[in-house]
Write a protein that holds these residues in place. Structure first.
Motif, PDB file in Angstrom:
ATOM      1  N   HIS A   7       7.169  79.660   5.821  1.00 50.48           N
ATOM      2  CA  HIS A   7       7.217  78.533   4.891  1.00 50.48           C
ATOM      3  C   HIS A   7       5.900  78.406   4.122  1.00 50.48           C
ATOM      4  O   HIS A   7       5.896  78.326   2.884  1.00 50.48           O
ATOM      5  N   VAL A  15       7.623  78.388  10.445  1.00 50.56           N
ATOM      6  CA  VAL A  15       6.430  77.710   9.931  1.00 50.56           C
ATOM      7  C   VAL A  15       5.555  78.686   9.156  1.00 50.56           C
ATOM      8  O   VAL A  15       5.078  78.388   8.055  1.00 50.56           O
ATOM      9  N   VAL A  22       9.796  70.913  13.341  1.00 53.37           N
ATOM     10  CA  VAL A  22      10.772  71.961  13.057  1.00 53.37           C
ATOM     11  C   VAL A  22      12.074  71.587  13.756  1.00 53.37           C
ATOM     12  O   VAL A  22      12.135  71.552  14.992  1.00 53.37           O
ATOM     13  N   ILE A  72       3.986  69.247  12.178  1.00 58.44           N
ATOM     14  CA  ILE A  72       5.086  69.998  11.590  1.00 58.44           C
ATOM     15  C   ILE A  72       6.298  69.884  12.524  1.00 58.44           C
ATOM     16  O   ILE A  72       6.321  70.496  13.597  1.00 58.44           O
ATOM     17  N   ILE A 125      12.080  71.784   8.023  1.00 58.74           N
ATOM     18  CA  ILE A 125      10.695  71.411   8.333  1.00 58.74           C
ATOM     19  C   ILE A 125      10.393  70.049   7.722  1.00 58.74           C
ATOM     20  O   ILE A 125      10.724  69.798   6.553  1.00 58.74           O
ATOM     21  N   GLU A 172       7.017  67.316   7.436  1.00 61.48           N
ATOM     22  CA  GLU A 172       5.560  67.255   7.593  1.00 61.48           C
ATOM     23  C   GLU A 172       5.102  65.804   7.642  1.00 61.48           C
ATOM     24  O   GLU A 172       5.486  65.008   6.773  1.00 61.48           O
TER      25      GLU A 172
END
Length: 410
Positions: free
Chosen positions: A288, A285, A371, A369, A395, A397
């Motif tokens: 990214h 995260v 993952v 988020i 990922i 969102e």
């Protein structure tokens, strides 16, 4: 005319502050693009490369040192100049004696200077105001209780409800401390209040002691590995031997500190090579969003995992609040995992509503988020021994907005 002048003055002050922040935080990362040489050959080469959209400049990077602290899951930067460089060029880390920027020494010097002129620092003024506000609430509650008691006694004796009592209930506009030193006493009684600094040395000659900067910068493991792997500007020392760690050793050590039973001296075994290690999930995260130009900081203050800033905390408030939700591609990997990851199970609507309300009140958009943790069965052997395993994560969102009927009818 006065209001216009004051408005212009405020804009000028804000503009000067923004200019100063732009100067201090001129670089978004601890990397500097050095210009080409000023020689004739260098200028001709630069002109030719500029035709193709290229540059013959080179990237200069600092060489910083930090010590791994397994107990706090962080890396300590003890050198004050290195700490300020990391904060000013990318807002990395946090001062262990400060809220964000490592400014303990500056605040102590300002406090000593203010006391020399009989004044107070901004923190002391805020603490004094809070102490007075607390004392006002106590006095108001006491007066309300006395007025209620007087009304009850009058009603019991005469049967008449009093419209006004002899007790004066203080208001915030007219209340003042009872004694001149009451607010100062209340200030010194607050937990964590600063004690007066010693102004004389042992000989009593009135000379002030020299202040030493005892603050260090704390980098999260994600910030430290980003500086090591992508920036190549940070070296890590082992906490007991103070020897430099290689990149494979750092990669292993950052995973070991999150393991519930292993230590840094443990051998590399099958238990360590887990794809659901908390360091790996959080680094996915962090990397990214940091690679996309966002400044990502911890969000525990707002009950979330991370906060996203466009440029940094000194320029604007965070616009997005992130909650990391790990998702196992293979549910059987969770059953054999030694880690108890947060937000793996579906959370309740009351929890989601609470977090969303907290962040919407401070004008932040809540983002979940997700993952995806890849299945260990499909990973080739040795994948987790290097950062190359990060490409197997994905990922997603999801933005969550609070529905307000009174504002969203249109």
């Amino acid at each position: 005319m006065s209001s216009r002048g004051g408005r212009r003055g405020g804009n000028a002050k804000g503009g000067a502050r923004r200019t100063e922040n732009n100067r201090i935080h001129a670089y978004p990362l601890p990397l500097v693009l050095e210009p080409a040489s000023d020689t004739l050959v260098g200028k001709c080469t630069a002109n030719v490369l500029r035709l193709f959209g290229l540059s013959n400049g080179h990237i200069s990077r600092p060489h910083l040192e930090g010590v791994l602290d397994p107990a706090t899951h962080s890396v300590w930067i003890a050198n004050s100049s290195d700490a300020m460089l990391l904060w000013r060029w990318g807002f990395f880390g946090k001062g262990n004696l400060s809220r964000s920027e490592p400014s303990w020494l500056t605040r102590q010097l300002n406090q000593r200077k203010a006391k020399a002129y009989g004044g107070m620092t901004a923190e002391e003024i805020t603490a004094k105001r809070r102490a007075e506000r607390r004392q006002f609430k106590v006095d108001r509650a006491r007066a309300q209780a006395e007025a209620a008691l007087e009304a009850e006694i009058a009603f019991a004796s005469t049967g008449v409800v009093l419209k006004e009592t002899s007790v004066v209930i203080p208001s915030a506009a007219t209340w003042k401390p009872n004694k001149p030193g009451s607010s100062a006493d209340a200030l010194s009684a607050l937990p964590g209040a600063a004690t007066p600094m010693k102004e004389e040395n042992e000989d009593g000659n009135g000379l002030e002691e020299e202040l030493m900067d005892i603050e260090h910068l704390q980098l999260t493991l994600q910030e430290a590995f980003f500086l090591i792997w992508t920036m190549d500007c940070l070296s890590i020392l082992e906490p007991t031997t103070y020897e430099y760690l290689s990149l494979p050793q750092i990669w292993r050590a950052f995973q070991v500190v999150h393991h519930p039973t292993l230590t840094l001296s443990s051998s590399l075994d099958a238990e360590l090579t887990r794809i659901d290690n908390p360091f790996l999930i959080n680094y996915v995260v962090f990397h990214h969003y940091r690679s996309l130009g966002w400044v990502i900081k911890g969000g525990i203050k707002f009950c979330v995992d991370y906060l996203l800033y466009k440029r940094g905390p000194v320029f604007s408030h965070a616009e997005f609040a992130l909650v990391v939700c790990p998702v196992y591609e293979d549910p059987s990997d969770r059953e054999m995992s030694p880690y108890d990851l947060q937000n793996v199970d579906p959370f309740s609507w009351s929890w989601l509503s609470t977090i969303n309300r907290v962040n919407s009140q401070v004008q932040k958009t809540l983002v979940l988020i997700y993952v995806t943790i890849p299945a260990m069965s499909r990973l080739p052997p040795g994948t987790l021994l290097s950062p190359a395993c990060l490409i197997h994560y994905s990922i997603r969102e999801v933005i969550v907005r609070r529905f307000i009927p009174a504002r969203m009818r249109d």
